[in-house]
Each structure stands twice: as C-alpha cells, then as structure tokens.
Motif scaffolding. Structure first.
Motif, mmCIF file in Angstrom:
data_model
loop_
_atom_site.group_PDB
_atom_site.id
_atom_site.type_symbol
_atom_site.label_atom_id
_atom_site.label_comp_id
_atom_site.label_asym_id
_atom_site.label_seq_id
_atom_site.Cartn_x
_atom_site.Cartn_y
_atom_site.Cartn_z
ATOM 1 N N PRO A 283 0.832 -1.208 0.000
ATOM 2 C CA PRO A 283 0.000 0.000 0.000
ATOM 3 C C PRO A 283 0.868 1.260 0.000
ATOM 4 O O PRO A 283 2.008 1.268 0.466
ATOM 5 N N VAL A 284 0.304 2.321 -0.560
ATOM 6 C CA VAL A 284 0.943 3.632 -0.516
ATOM 7 C C VAL A 284 -0.021 4.552 0.225
ATOM 8 O O VAL A 284 -1.244 4.474 0.052
ATOM 9 N N ARG A 285 0.556 5.417 1.092
ATOM 10 C CA ARG A 285 -0.283 6.221 1.982
ATOM 11 C C ARG A 285 0.119 7.692 1.940
ATOM 12 O O ARG A 285 1.291 8.034 1.780
ATOM 13 N N VAL A 286 -0.884 8.549 2.129
ATOM 14 C CA VAL A 286 -0.660 9.985 2.305
ATOM 15 C C VAL A 286 -1.647 10.468 3.368
ATOM 16 O O VAL A 286 -2.763 9.950 3.473
ATOM 17 N N SER A 287 -1.231 11.448 4.137
ATOM 18 C CA SER A 287 -2.157 12.076 5.068
ATOM 19 C C SER A 287 -2.156 13.566 4.809
ATOM 20 O O SER A 287 -1.163 14.158 4.372
#
Length: 289
Positions: A283-287
C-alpha cells in the motif's frame, strides 16, 4: 497566372488562418498562470482551447516552470481513463512534465491546501530503463524498457477558478495539473519472459482501491481502466512526445494516469491506495494536515 502580389496575399491569408487556429495564451497570461501556480491561488479560467492552443500554452508554461523548478524527472500521461476523459469533454489523453521535488516518499504528510484546486487519485509510476521505450508499440515492449513499477497516489492541482470549464486542451495547458505525488515501494520488473507475461496480466487485472483511515472505500478501479492496459499509457506517451521532438530518457519516472475518480483532500484525512492482485505491491499512503 497569379501575380507575385496575389501569391503574397494568399500566403498571408494562409498564415493568418493558421495563427487564428492556434491562439496560445499570451506570454502575459502564462506568466499570470504560473504566478498563481506558485502562490497556490486559483488562476483565470482557460476555456475553448484547441489541441494546438493547449500544446502551445503547455510549452510556455513549462518554460517558466523549468526556470523555477529546474530538472525534469519524467512525464505524466493524463486523461488516460475514459471516465476521466468524459469529465473533461475529450476522447484522448494529454501529457505534462514532472519536476524534481514533486515525488514524495510513502507516508508523506501534505497540506490539504497543497495547491489552488488540490485533488488526489490512485495512480502508478514506472521508471524508464532504456531509451528503446520510445519505440514501444505494445505493453510487453514497454515492460522490457522499464525496471520498476511503483504504486503512486498523485496529488494534482487543476489550478483554475472553475475546473469543470477545462477541456482536454485546457488540462494540457496547465501541464496536466502536475503538482505532487506520493510513491510507494517499487516493484522490480521480473527477469524471465514467462514471469513478465504473468506480470502484464496482473497489471491489467489488478483492483486498485482508495480507502480512508477507517477503511471506507473512497474510489478505485481496475488496471485495464487505463487504455485497456496501464502500460498502453506509455505507448501513447512515446508517440505524443515524438511529435514534439521529445523522448523519454533512462531514469525518467512516468505517471500512467488515474485508476480512481479525482477527489478533494481535507485536513485530517488519511488515504491509502492498494493494488490487489499485483504480487508484491504494498500500500501507498498519504495524510493531509
């Protein structure tokens, strides 16, 4: 037999007609557009451009962006998903340039107001291994000329006051909204041909999903939503760049386009993109803050 004066009149008329068919944004308009891009403020709407207008304006915009951001690290193919094309009233892709500093590490925290008209979408990068990619005509030929496939959440910026008024050429004119993106862990391209065929099929069949911090699905799609195979975006890009005397280089990163709707960020939102069915894809994540 036409006189010299008559021929000059005809040539002038042809020149004027040609110029009228490609009314690029003026230097002053482009300067204002880029100033708004830098300031993250909505720019004046861009409406009714032809493809030639869009290409001409994009070249001017990139000339100014290069002065500020420097090195080009790759390209993005945009509007490669028919659903996204429909939103912008076009039936073909467009392309823009990616600059140094645009690609962020997995897990990055980004201001929700990272642009004038910020959005996010599930995307994918590939990294060019060989200049042979510029002659690729099939997904397999693309695969043979890349060494990495990289899960990606793109963070584009549609920039103008009223993005729904943009057509495909208008999207091209704003460098396809290139602003930022978050790259996940790269996947190496398999070494053996049989594995490559399986990998190609997995890219077409993968189910891409965006979810929030609570696991609620925000959107997504299938690999084949991009031009029937995501690597066809690179085939298209190679041909489009060649028409303007450009070519992909080893090391370039190529953004393939959207597997999901374009969605607006908000402070406190955490987004994860998953690529189910693509072996080894994390998975790739950004906040957003």
């Amino acid at each position: 037999m036409p006189t010299k004066q008559t021929l000059m009149t005809v040539l002038l008329a042809v020149t004027c007609a040609t110029s009228a068919s490609a009314q690029c944004l003026s230097d002053a308009q482009v300067s204002d557009l880029v100033a708004n891009y830098v300031a993250k403020k909505p720019a004046a709407n861009i409406e009714g451009l032809s493809d030639a207008d869009g290409a001409c304006t994009r070249a001017k915009v990139n000339s100014l962006l290069a002065q500020r951001f420097g090195k080009v690290v790759g390209y993005k193919a945009g509007l490669t998903n028919p659903a996204v094309q429909k939103r912008f009233n076009t039936d073909k892709p467009v392309w823009g340039k990616l600059y140094e500093g645009m690609v962020l590490a997995n897990g990055a925290a980004v201001d929700a107001a990272f642009g004038a008209r910020p959005l996010f979408e599930a995307d994918m990068l590939v990294r060019v291994k060989s200049a042979h990619i510029n002659q690729a005509k099939t997904p397999m030929q693309v695969l043979e000329s890349i060494d990495q496939v990289i899960p990606f959440i793109e963070l584009p910026d549609l920039l103008v006051q009223a993005p729904p008024k943009l057509n495909g050429a208008g999207v091209s004119a704003i460098n396809v909204g290139a602003r930022l993106g978050v790259a996940g862990a790269p996947l190496a391209v398999p070494a053996y041909r049989a594995e490559r065929y399986a990998f190609l099929q997995a890219l077409a069949d993968m189910q891409v999903s965006l979810t929030d911090g609570a696991g609620t699905r925000l959107g997504g799609g299938k690999g084949s939503d991009i031009l029937e195979h995501p690597l066809n975006a690179v085939v298209w890009l190679a041909q489009a760049l060649a028409q303007e005397g450009l070519a992909m280089q080893p090391g370039d990163l190529i953004s393939l386009g959207s597997f999901s709707p374009l969605l607006p960020p908000k402070a406190g939102l955490s987004v994860t993109a998953t690529f189910e069915g693509l072996p080894g894809a994390e998975p790739v994540r950004v906040s957003f803050k």
